[in-house]
Design an enzyme around this catalytic site. Structure first.
Site: not given
Length: 151
Positions: A15-16
Site C-alpha cells: 500500500f505504500e
C-alpha cells in the site's frame, strides 16, 4: 515475531509503494522510501533529504517496523496472533502510535473484543477529513489479515 514482521512488511509495501526521493504524502508529510517520515539518521524527512537506494529503503522500512513492533508491545495487554500483530503494525506504521494509543480499536482489543476491534480498522480511512480510497482498501486488507482471512 518474525512471521508478523514478514506479513507487516508485505502489507506496508503493497500500500505504500516506494520512492527513493522525498515526496509529500496525501497527509502533507515529507516521506521517503516506503512512506518513512524519518530518515536513517533519525532526522525528519524534508524536501532537502538526499535520495536513497532500494537497499536503504528496505533497511529503513525494517527498522521502522521493528520500532513499531516494540511500541505495539507496550500498549497491547493481551496475546495477539502473528496475523493480528502484522495488521496492527501496518496500521500504526500509517497512523502513528499516538493515534493508535487513543483509539477505540486498542480499547476493544485489550478487552478481548476481537471482532469489534477488527471493525475499527475501517474507521481509519481519512486524511485531513477526506475519505481516501487507497486508505479504505488498505484498512480492508489490514482487517482481513487481523481476522486471519486472505485480503
Amino acid at each position: 515475531m518474525k512471521k508478523a514482521i514478514t506479513l507487516a512488511t508485505e502489507l506496508i509495501k503493497q500500500f505504500e509503494g516506494c520512492s527513493l526521493i522525498p515526496y509529500l504524502c496525501p497527509a502533507g508529510f515529507w516521506t521517503i522510501g516506503y512512506g518513512s517520515t524519518v530518515s536513517a539518521n533519525g532526522k525528519p524527512v524534508t524536501d532537502l533529504t538526499k535520495p536513497i537506494t532500494w537497499s536503504e529503503a528496505d533497511s529503513l522500512l525494517l527498522s521502522t517496523i521493528q520500532d513499531v513492533q516494540k511500541q505495539l508491545a507496550r500498549v497491547v495487554t493481551i496475546f495477539v496472533t502473528p496475523q493480528q500483530e502484522a495488521a496492527l503494525i501496518s496500521l500504526i506504521y500509517n497512523i502513528g502510535i499516538g493515534n493508535f494509543g487513543r483509539s477505540t480499536l486498542l480499547k476493544l482489543l485489550n478487552t478481548g473484543q476481537m471482532k469489534q476491534a477488527a471493525e475499527q480498522f475501517l474507521r481509519w480511512n481519512k486524511s485531513q477529513g477526506q475519505t481516501l480510497s487507497g486508505l479504505t482498501q488498505r484498512r480492508k486488507a489490514e482487517r482481513a489479515v487481523f481476522l486471519g482471512e486472505t485480503p
